[in-house]
Design a protein around this motif. Structure first.
Motif, short mmCIF file in Angstrom:
data_model
loop_
_atom_site.label_atom_id
_atom_site.label_comp_id
_atom_site.label_asym_id
_atom_site.label_seq_id
_atom_site.Cartn_x
_atom_site.Cartn_y
_atom_site.Cartn_z
N VAL A 97 0.87 -1.19 0.00
CA VAL A 97 0.00 0.00 0.00
C VAL A 97 0.90 1.23 0.00
O VAL A 97 1.68 1.43 0.93
CB VAL A 97 -0.89 0.02 1.27
N ASN A 98 0.83 2.00 -1.03
CA ASN A 98 1.63 3.23 -1.08
C ASN A 98 0.77 4.42 -0.67
O ASN A 98 -0.24 4.70 -1.29
CB ASN A 98 2.18 3.47 -2.49
N ILE A 99 1.20 5.07 0.37
CA ILE A 99 0.52 6.31 0.75
C ILE A 99 1.06 7.40 -0.16
O ILE A 99 2.27 7.46 -0.42
CB ILE A 99 0.79 6.62 2.24
N GLN A 100 0.22 8.24 -0.65
CA GLN A 100 0.68 9.28 -1.59
C GLN A 100 1.71 10.19 -0.92
O GLN A 100 1.59 10.50 0.27
CB GLN A 100 -0.52 10.13 -2.04
N PRO A 101 2.73 10.62 -1.69
CA PRO A 101 3.72 11.52 -1.09
C PRO A 101 3.07 12.80 -0.62
O PRO A 101 2.15 13.32 -1.26
CB PRO A 101 4.70 11.79 -2.23
N LEU A 102 3.52 13.27 0.52
CA LEU A 102 2.97 14.51 1.05
C LEU A 102 3.89 15.65 0.67
O LEU A 102 5.05 15.44 0.33
CB LEU A 102 2.89 14.40 2.59
N SER A 103 3.39 16.85 0.73
CA SER A 103 4.24 17.99 0.38
C SER A 103 5.35 18.11 1.41
O SER A 103 5.22 17.66 2.55
CB SER A 103 3.41 19.27 0.35
N GLN A 104 6.46 18.69 1.02
CA GLN A 104 7.61 18.83 1.92
C GLN A 104 7.71 20.30 2.32
O GLN A 104 8.43 21.07 1.67
CB GLN A 104 8.90 18.40 1.22
N PRO A 105 7.03 20.71 3.39
CA PRO A 105 7.09 22.12 3.77
C PRO A 105 8.45 22.54 4.33
O PRO A 105 8.72 23.72 4.47
CB PRO A 105 5.99 22.26 4.83
N VAL A 106 9.29 21.57 4.66
CA VAL A 106 10.58 21.90 5.24
C VAL A 106 11.67 21.70 4.20
O VAL A 106 11.79 20.62 3.62
CB VAL A 106 10.89 20.99 6.46
N ASN A 107 12.44 22.76 3.93
CA ASN A 107 13.56 22.63 3.00
C ASN A 107 14.84 22.54 3.83
O ASN A 107 15.24 23.50 4.48
CB ASN A 107 13.61 23.86 2.08
N LEU A 108 15.47 21.38 3.81
CA LEU A 108 16.68 21.19 4.62
C LEU A 108 17.91 21.81 3.96
O LEU A 108 18.96 21.90 4.58
CB LEU A 108 16.92 19.70 4.85
N GLY A 109 17.80 22.18 2.71
CA GLY A 109 18.93 22.80 2.02
C GLY A 109 20.07 21.84 1.77
O GLY A 109 21.23 22.26 1.67
N VAL A 110 19.77 20.54 1.72
CA VAL A 110 20.82 19.53 1.46
C VAL A 110 20.29 18.55 0.43
O VAL A 110 19.08 18.46 0.19
CB VAL A 110 21.21 18.74 2.74
N GLU A 111 21.22 17.82 -0.17
CA GLU A 111 20.84 16.72 -1.06
C GLU A 111 20.62 15.48 -0.20
O GLU A 111 21.27 15.33 0.84
CB GLU A 111 21.97 16.43 -2.04
N PRO A 112 19.72 14.57 -0.63
CA PRO A 112 19.55 13.35 0.16
C PRO A 112 20.82 12.50 0.16
O PRO A 112 21.61 12.55 -0.79
CB PRO A 112 18.41 12.61 -0.55
N ALA A 113 21.01 11.76 1.22
CA ALA A 113 22.17 10.85 1.33
C ALA A 113 22.10 9.80 0.22
O ALA A 113 21.02 9.48 -0.28
CB ALA A 113 22.14 10.16 2.69
N THR A 114 23.26 9.28 -0.14
CA THR A 114 23.30 8.16 -1.10
C THR A 114 24.03 7.00 -0.43
O THR A 114 24.87 7.21 0.45
CB THR A 114 24.03 8.54 -2.40
#
Ligand code: FES
Length: 176
Positions: free
Chosen positions: A6-23
Motif C-alpha cells: 500500500v503506497n501512501i501518496q507523497p505529502l508535500s515537503q514544507p521543510v527545506n533542509l537545504g541539502v541533497e539526500p544521502a546516497t
C-alpha cells in the motif's frame, strides 16, 4: 492473507533542509529494499531504515533524514518526529562508545545518580556531552528494561548491570 503493498501518496515537503539526500552503496540499498518488502505500508519500515541510515552515517543527519523521507514517501517532519522520540536514534554525532545510564525509578533508588556522577567525573563530561577525542558520549535515558539488576547502563549494544565504581573502572579501562 494479502501482502499487497500500500503506497501512501507523497505529502508535500514544507521543510527545506537545504541539502541533497544521502546516497548509499548498492549493498545498502539492497538491504533497505529487503526491509521495505516486509511491510505492506511503506512507513512501517521507518525504524529499521533509520537504524541502517544511522549505522551508515554515524547519526541521523539532514541528508539521511531527507533520504528516509523520500524512500518512505513521508514528510521530513514525520521523520524527525520519530527520530526525536527514541533515545536510540541520534540526531547529533555521538562518540564511538555511547554510555546510556538508566535514570528511572529502580535505577534511581539503587544509586543511578552516583553512577552518572562517577562516569561524568571519570570521563570529564556531563550527560549529553561527548569527549573531545570523540570516543565517549554520556547520556541519561529512561528505563532500559533491566530494573532487576539496577543500577545499569547500556554501552553501545551491551548491557552492564549491578554497576559499582569498580565495575565501571573495569569496563571503561578495557576500552582504553
Ligand atoms: S529502572 Fe533502570 S532498567 Fe528499569
Amino acid at each position: 492473507m494479502s501482502t499487497q503493498i500500500v503506497n501512501i501518496q507523497p505529502l508535500s515537503q514544507p521543510v527545506n533542509l537545504g541539502v541533497e539526500p544521502a546516497t548509499f552503496s548498492p549493498q545498502v540499498e539492497a538491504e533497505i529494499d529487503r526491509h521495505l518488502a516486509k511491510y505492506p505500508v511503506l512507513r512501517s519500515a521507518i525504524l529499521p531504515l533509520m537504524f541502517i541510515v544511522q549505522r551508515e552515517r554515524g547519526y541521523l543527519d539532514p541528508p539521511g533524514v531527507l533520504y528516509l523521507a523520500n524512500r518512505l514517501m513521508l514528510r521530513v517532519t514525520d521523520i524527525w518526529e520519530v527520530a526525536t522520540f527514541y533515545s536510540m536514534i541520534h540526531t547529533q554525532p555521538i562518540g564511538k562508545y555511547h554510555i546510556q545510564i538508566c535514570r528511572t525509578l529502580s535505577c534511581k533508588i539503587r544509586g543511578a545518580g552516583k553512577i552518572t556522577e562517577y562516569c561524568s567525573q571519570k570521563l570529564g563530561i556531563k550527560p549529553g556531552e561527548t569527549t573531545a577525542d570523540g570516543r565517549f558520549t554520556l547520556s541519561e535515558v529512561e528505563c532500559l528494561g533491566s530494573c532487576g539488576t539496577a543500577p545499569m547502563f547500556q554501552l553501545n549494544f551491551d548491557y552492564h548491570e549491578n554497576l559499582t565504581p569498580e565495575k565501571i573502572d573495569q569496563i571503561l579501562d578495557q576500552l582504553s
